[in-house]
Design an enzyme around this catalytic site. Structure first.
Site, mmCIF file in Angstrom:
data_model
loop_
_atom_site.group_PDB
_atom_site.id
_atom_site.type_symbol
_atom_site.label_atom_id
_atom_site.label_comp_id
_atom_site.label_asym_id
_atom_site.label_seq_id
_atom_site.Cartn_x
_atom_site.Cartn_y
_atom_site.Cartn_z
ATOM 1 N N HIS A 1 -1.566 -5.933 -10.627
ATOM 2 C CA HIS A 1 -2.087 -4.894 -8.852
ATOM 3 C C HIS A 1 -2.145 -6.116 -7.689
ATOM 4 O O HIS A 1 -1.141 -7.531 -7.464
ATOM 5 C CB HIS A 1 -3.712 -5.048 -9.329
ATOM 6 C CG HIS A 1 -4.517 -6.175 -9.015
ATOM 7 N ND1 HIS A 1 -4.735 -6.643 -7.374
ATOM 8 C CD2 HIS A 1 -4.543 -6.979 -9.449
ATOM 9 C CE1 HIS A 1 -4.994 -8.177 -7.875
ATOM 10 N NE2 HIS A 1 -5.555 -8.458 -9.677
ATOM 11 N N CYS A 2 -1.862 -5.464 -6.510
ATOM 12 C CA CYS A 2 -2.018 -6.451 -5.842
ATOM 13 C C CYS A 2 -3.082 -5.927 -4.083
ATOM 14 O O CYS A 2 -3.975 -5.455 -4.855
ATOM 15 C CB CYS A 2 -0.379 -6.661 -4.659
ATOM 16 S SG CYS A 2 0.230 -4.265 -4.552
ATOM 17 N N LYS A 3 -2.901 -5.994 -3.135
ATOM 18 C CA LYS A 3 -3.966 -4.909 -2.079
ATOM 19 C C LYS A 3 -3.811 -3.082 -2.337
ATOM 20 O O LYS A 3 -5.179 -2.960 -3.060
ATOM 21 C CB LYS A 3 -3.873 -5.133 -0.642
ATOM 22 C CG LYS A 3 -4.708 -4.800 -0.657
ATOM 23 C CD LYS A 3 -5.258 -5.410 0.333
ATOM 24 C CE LYS A 3 -6.939 -4.871 1.624
ATOM 25 N NZ LYS A 3 -8.257 -5.375 1.663
ATOM 26 N N SER B 1 2.721 -5.510 -6.283
ATOM 27 C CA SER B 1 2.515 -5.553 -7.738
ATOM 28 C C SER B 1 4.255 -4.280 -7.951
ATOM 29 O O SER B 1 4.420 -4.465 -9.429
ATOM 30 C CB SER B 1 1.354 -5.440 -8.376
ATOM 31 O OG SER B 1 1.434 -4.118 -6.929
#
Length: 522
Positions: free
Chosen positions: A410-412, A418
């Site tokens: 995941h990222c934001k 990601s």
């Protein structure tokens, strides 16, 4: 300023101590080899001074030193600033802490500085150690160690942080009485207990950074391999590890770790609200119901007024709404999602996630006590360099797959950083071209859109993988990540998009299948 001297044994030679007539000679020789390291004890800091007796030509030791057991460190010289009388209680305490911290080190390593840091939870004590080694004569290598004491009178301490200083190390003041150190893609924040301590620490760090730059220390070579000795001995409890991992400018933070013991009345009520809020949202028409009506429904379920929890209920309601956007299952062992998915404990447990790959600079690790994390701290900018991290991210994903569990990447928002990392994983693991891998990811997560800079890095990565595989592409499953002699591969049939028949997903023998999964032959 007080002076303290620590007598230390030399590194073990690998030979046993002789028994018989030569024993006295061996003991005497060992005593001659024993070296001393002197320290200046300041308020909140201990500075290592030039030591003596580092070779076999050292002066004959006193009888007291000759009788010291091998492998033990001894403290000498409890003096005040003017050399008369005992140390103050505070400096005597620092000297005792120094003795315990020296015992954590290998004999060939030295403490250049020990700085006391602020602690979020007194009476805990925290020290930052700047440690160098004598085994690397050709270059000056330094490692930062974080040491935790349960309290000031504790007879033991533990390691909570290991940070090797590479040639790219940078030190920044954070404007709040502390500074951050960034090295090898890792950033850590330190707040000494006083300005004097911070000044002394910054001077030593500046020297260490200059030495690392001059020696050209880069990850992946033979430099700083001795840091692994300390990495294998990280043993502080999870709340201490969380404090060492803290970052000041994170935008999304995990709630504070609760101390062991019974939760407060407010915490118990918040837990009850969370449990009932899911049920209320699940049975309500979200297009017409208001926040006030949801609170009133909760009051009926819990049998008490919740006026003082209005802000908490609103925040939790928005959080749960966001978490209804579930992570995308890209492969049987890999989910791609956002910070909301990383914060959704129920979803993580339901998906049998054991590893979380956090690709965001601004997002905290929400459950470090429950999951295995790997962080790549980068912003979603075209200039950010993702490619150097794809080897380690591939290994991290494979570690989860080998265990028969799953990883969330995941990222934001699960759109750029990601997504690019998952595309890179697919290219290496399954031998796919960039076009094949990106199409597969976007079919399962339509919002996936790596930024132009990451796409250029993926094109470069494709060239690297092409060179390694002799130019063979086409999704036959024989990617770079496949090991010779691996077992028959599998594919799952539960995803909305089916991988092509010539694509098979690697799984270890006997790996458990999730609900609704089945095997498919070629």
């Amino acid at each position: 300023m007080a002076l303290v001297t620590v007598s230390r044994s030399p590194p073990a030679s690998g030979y046993s101590t002789p028994v018989g007539p030569t024993q006295d000679q061996a003991s005497k020789r060992r005593s001659r080899l024993q070296r001393r390291q002197s320290f200046a004890v300041l308020h909140g800091a201990v500075l290592g001074l030039q030591d003596g007796g580092d070779n076999g030509d050292a002066a004959e030791p006193s009888p007291e030193l000759a009788e010291e057991p091998p492998g033990e460190e001894q403290l000498h010289g409890h003096q005040t600033d003017n050399g008369h009388g005992p140390q103050s209680p505070q400096k005597l305490e620092q000297s005792q802490h120094l003795h315990l911290m020296v015992e954590l080190l290998r004999p060939q390593d030295d403490i250049r500085l020990a700085a006391q840091l602020e602690a979020a939870r007194p009476p805990r004590l925290r020290y930052l150690l700047v440690v160098s080694t004598r085994e690397r004569v050709s270059q000056d290598e330094t490692v930062l160690l974080g040491v935790d004491f349960p309290d000031s009178s504790s007879p033991s301490c533990t390691l909570g942080l290991v940070l090797p200083l590479w040639s790219d190390t940078q030190v920044y003041l954070d404007g709040d009485g502390g500074f951050s150190v960034t090295s090898g893609g890792q950033s850590r924040i330190f707040k000494p207990i006083s300005i004097q301590t911070m000044w002394a620490t910054l001077q030593v760090l500046h020297q260490a950074c200059e030495a690392a730059l001059g020696s050209g220390l880069v990850p992946g070579g033979t430099a700083l391999t001795w840091a692994s000795h300390y990495e294998d001995r990280l043993s502080s409890d999870q709340s201490c590890l969380n404090e060492w991992m803290a970052m000041a400018d994170l935008e999304s933070l995990r709630p504070p770790s609760a101390e062991p013991g019974r939760p407060s009345e407010q915490e118990q009520m918040e837990q009850a609200i969370r449990a009932e809020l899911w049920k209320v949202l699940d049975t309500s028409d979200l297009e017409s119901i208001t926040s006030k009506e949801i609170r009133q429904a909760l009051e009926l379920r819990l049998g008490c007024p919740l006026q003082q929890y209005r802000d908490f209920i609103d925040n939790q309601m928005l959080l749960l709404m966001a978490q209804q956007d579930r992570a995308s299952r890209i492969f049987p062992h890999l989910y791609l999602g956002s910070e909301w998915n990383a914060a959704n404990l129920e979803e993580l447990q339901r998906n049998r996630v054991s590893h979380i790959l956090n690709m965001a600079r601004e997002i905290d690790n929400f459950y470090p006590e429950r999951f295995i994390y790997h962080n790549v701290r980068l912003w979603d900018e075209e200039s950010a360099q993702l490619l150097p991290h794809w080897k380690e991210t591939h290994s991290f994903v494979e570690a989860a797959r080998a265990q028969g569990t799953r990883v969330l990447v995941h990222c934001k928002m699960g759109v750029s950083r990601s997504a690019a990392t998952v595309v890179a994983y697919a290219m290496k693991q399954y031998g796919w071209s960039l076009e094949q891998a990106l199409r597969h990811v976007q079919e399962l997560r339509p919002i996936a859109r790596p930024n132009p800079g990451f796409l250029r890095q993926l094109q470069t990565y494709q060239g690297i993988l092409t060179a390694r595989t002799g130019g063979k592409w086409g999704g036959d499953g024989n990617g770079v990540g496949r090991e010779p002699g691996s077992p028959k591969r599998r594919a799952w049939t539960t995803a909305p998009h089916q991988p092509p028949w010539d694509h098979e997903v690697h799984q270890p023998p006997g790996a458990p299948l999730g609900p609704g999964e089945c095997l498919r032959g070629r």
